[in-house]
Design an enzyme around this catalytic site. Sequence first.
Site, PDB file in Angstrom:
ATOM      1  N   HIS A 136       1.773  16.273  -5.415  1.00  0.00           N
ATOM      2  CA  HIS A 136       3.088  16.710  -4.764  1.00  0.00           C
ATOM      3  C   HIS A 136       4.415  16.004  -5.514  1.00  0.00           C
ATOM      4  O   HIS A 136       4.267  14.820  -5.818  1.00  0.00           O
ATOM      5  CB  HIS A 136       3.188  16.311  -3.283  1.00  0.00           C
ATOM      6  CG  HIS A 136       4.306  16.916  -2.410  1.00  0.00           C
ATOM      7  ND1 HIS A 136       5.570  16.609  -2.392  1.00  0.00           N
ATOM      8  CD2 HIS A 136       4.086  17.986  -1.836  1.00  0.00           C
ATOM      9  CE1 HIS A 136       6.283  17.295  -1.684  1.00  0.00           C
ATOM     10  NE2 HIS A 136       5.466  18.168  -1.000  1.00  0.00           N
ATOM     11  N   ASP A 213      -1.981   9.591  -0.607  1.00  0.00           N
ATOM     12  CA  ASP A 213      -1.113  10.555   0.094  1.00  0.00           C
ATOM     13  C   ASP A 213      -1.909  11.484   1.054  1.00  0.00           C
ATOM     14  O   ASP A 213      -2.590  12.221   0.855  1.00  0.00           O
ATOM     15  CB  ASP A 213      -0.291  11.346  -0.938  1.00  0.00           C
ATOM     16  CG  ASP A 213       0.514  12.584  -0.201  1.00  0.00           C
ATOM     17  OD1 ASP A 213       0.507  12.556   0.865  1.00  0.00           O
ATOM     18  OD2 ASP A 213       1.299  13.238  -1.147  1.00  0.00           O
ATOM     19  N   GLN A 216      -1.709  15.852   3.882  1.00  0.00           N
ATOM     20  CA  GLN A 216      -2.607  17.119   4.364  1.00  0.00           C
ATOM     21  C   GLN A 216      -3.638  16.842   5.080  1.00  0.00           C
ATOM     22  O   GLN A 216      -4.760  17.744   5.105  1.00  0.00           O
ATOM     23  CB  GLN A 216      -2.676  18.071   3.052  1.00  0.00           C
ATOM     24  CG  GLN A 216      -1.582  18.594   2.685  1.00  0.00           C
ATOM     25  CD  GLN A 216      -0.875  19.564   3.316  1.00  0.00           C
ATOM     26  OE1 GLN A 216      -1.267  20.224   4.528  1.00  0.00           O
ATOM     27  NE2 GLN A 216       0.680  19.942   3.404  1.00  0.00           N
ATOM     28  N   LYS A 239       3.867  17.003   9.810  1.00  0.00           N
ATOM     29  CA  LYS A 239       2.859  17.890   9.223  1.00  0.00           C
ATOM     30  C   LYS A 239       1.348  17.426  10.165  1.00  0.00           C
ATOM     31  O   LYS A 239       0.559  18.056   9.976  1.00  0.00           O
ATOM     32  CB  LYS A 239       2.086  17.214   7.763  1.00  0.00           C
ATOM     33  CG  LYS A 239       3.050  17.356   6.742  1.00  0.00           C
ATOM     34  CD  LYS A 239       3.082  18.631   5.936  1.00  0.00           C
ATOM     35  CE  LYS A 239       4.042  18.899   4.974  1.00  0.00           C
ATOM     36  NZ  LYS A 239       4.040  18.296   3.682  1.00  0.00           N
ATOM     37  N   CYS A 381       5.874  22.497  -4.139  1.00  0.00           N
ATOM     38  CA  CYS A 381       6.384  21.326  -4.577  1.00  0.00           C
ATOM     39  C   CYS A 381       5.336  20.654  -5.626  1.00  0.00           C
ATOM     40  O   CYS A 381       4.766  19.411  -5.870  1.00  0.00           O
ATOM     41  CB  CYS A 381       6.531  20.228  -3.528  1.00  0.00           C
ATOM     42  SG  CYS A 381       8.081  20.593  -2.418  1.00  0.00           S
TER      43      CYS A 381
HETATM   44  C1  PLP Z   1       4.372  17.797   2.439  1.00  0.00           C
HETATM   45  C2  PLP Z   1       3.879  16.714   1.654  1.00  0.00           C
HETATM   46  C3  PLP Z   1       4.338  15.474   0.894  1.00  0.00           C
HETATM   47  C4  PLP Z   1       5.795  15.216   1.404  1.00  0.00           C
HETATM   48  O1  PLP Z   1       6.026  14.942   2.772  1.00  0.00           O
HETATM   49  P1  PLP Z   1       7.277  14.570   3.428  1.00  0.00           P
HETATM   50  O2  PLP Z   1       7.222  14.194   4.688  1.00  0.00           O
HETATM   51  O3  PLP Z   1       8.234  16.075   3.431  1.00  0.00           O
HETATM   52  O4  PLP Z   1       8.117  13.682   2.572  1.00  0.00           O
HETATM   53  C5  PLP Z   1       3.886  14.802   0.062  1.00  0.00           C
HETATM   54  N1  PLP Z   1       2.442  14.993  -0.170  1.00  0.00           N
HETATM   55  C6  PLP Z   1       1.923  16.284   0.028  1.00  0.00           C
HETATM   56  C7  PLP Z   1       0.351  16.369  -0.032  1.00  0.00           C
HETATM   57  C8  PLP Z   1       2.361  17.044   1.283  1.00  0.00           C
HETATM   58  O5  PLP Z   1       1.710  17.924   1.601  1.00  0.00           O
END
Ligand code: PLP
Length: 426
Positions: A136, A213, A216, A239, A381
């Site tokens: 992302h 990260d 998801q 999320k 993104c």
């Molecule tokens: C949504 C997302 C982000 C960014 O998250 P924010 O809270 O909007 O900053 C980063 N990585 C992944 C895989 C995402 O799905």
Amino acid sequence: MTTSSAVKYRDDMGVLSDRYRADFPILDQRAPDGHPLIYLDHAATSQKPRQVLQALEQYYAADNANVHRGAHQLSARATESFEAARTVTAEFVRAASPREIVFTRNASEAINLVARSWGEANLREGDEVLLTLMEHHSNLVPWQLLAQRTGCVLRHVGITEAGELDLEDFRSKLTDRTRLVSLVHISNALGCCNPLDQVIPAAHAAGALVLVDACQSLAHKPIDVAGLDVDFLVGSSHKLCGPTGMGFLWAREALLEAMPPFLGGGEMIQDVFLDHSTWAVLPHKFEAGTPAIGEAVGMGAAIRYLQAIGLEAIQAWEAQLTRHLFGRLQAIEGVRVLGPTPEQQSDRGALATFLVDGVHANDIAALMDASGICIRSGHHCCQPLHRHYGVTASARASLSFISTFEEIDRFSEELTSTIGFLREHG
Ligand SMILES: *Cc1c(COP(=O)(O)O)cnc(C)c1O
């Protein structure tokens, strides 16, 4: 899984899904054409159950005050609710202590925190940060800024034909110059679930730290930071059925202790003099200014809500839905789904990103929206990933435990007729 157990899951979990759907008031509306609204964009942001809305209302109606300062009862209750949300978050990822949870505005800010604080203190010219092609933008741009400031070098692991992390490429790019590996757990575009059990030990053996990260994955499967033996993990409230404007960084306490502050201001200090200051204890050292108190309380309520359903149950049900979604998409002529199929990767994410021969993703999404079906189109993104596939945009349907087989059926029927229409008139 045998057919009979698959059917059993569908029956058991179908009841579960129906039960929790009623908690989401936003789903109780119709599109302008009278069709029920079908939300298949949970990966962009999740919808919020009544329990979270009530926690926000309760906080503002009964407890609102600034935290960690007032001597009065409202401030004491606000502080208690705010810190209880931290404890819930710590338990959610199996952190050793709530001191290891730093609240941020979102996952992007959490990654920027690590890049600015840990990165600037530890990386020198020639040191390497290993990322992947599927990241992302939130896990690409902060490292680009860091590279500009420190001279560190960014390298990127490629992906396989099947749309999974290329482990061979990972091993060849992991060297004694690699100081950090930062990668997504479940890709928001490919939906692949990266093999952290192989990446993390290999990175540690090479002397590198690992940032995951988990945006998801947190709402879709159980996460255990100790079991993973990861060093940094970031997540985002919006999320996982919580409010926007809220996210967190988890890191081991010793690592956070050794890191300098990120942003300066109130809350993060112990003593302030005109020319210097001393820092507050963890995790407050990283939380400058009045925090998002209501949002933290809301995220705590969202996590409790997910825990009450059970992440294992959510994961099992979403796996059934995902197989159904793939089955329907694969049956439509000219549709190419990116990333591994559920047969290739049983723990893949509950989403499908797809390309359609000769038809633009934005046109598909716009026409589907007119029939009450909300899907995402664009680069999600992940521009470098789309460039790898030679496209600028794709369409994506993403699921949640409140999604149903019927919604997926209507989506695929509408998609089929939309593609037909666009081929004829586009
Ligand atoms: C949504 C997302 C982000 C960014 O998250 P924010 O809270 O909007 O900053 C980063 N990585 C992944 C895989 C995402 O799905």
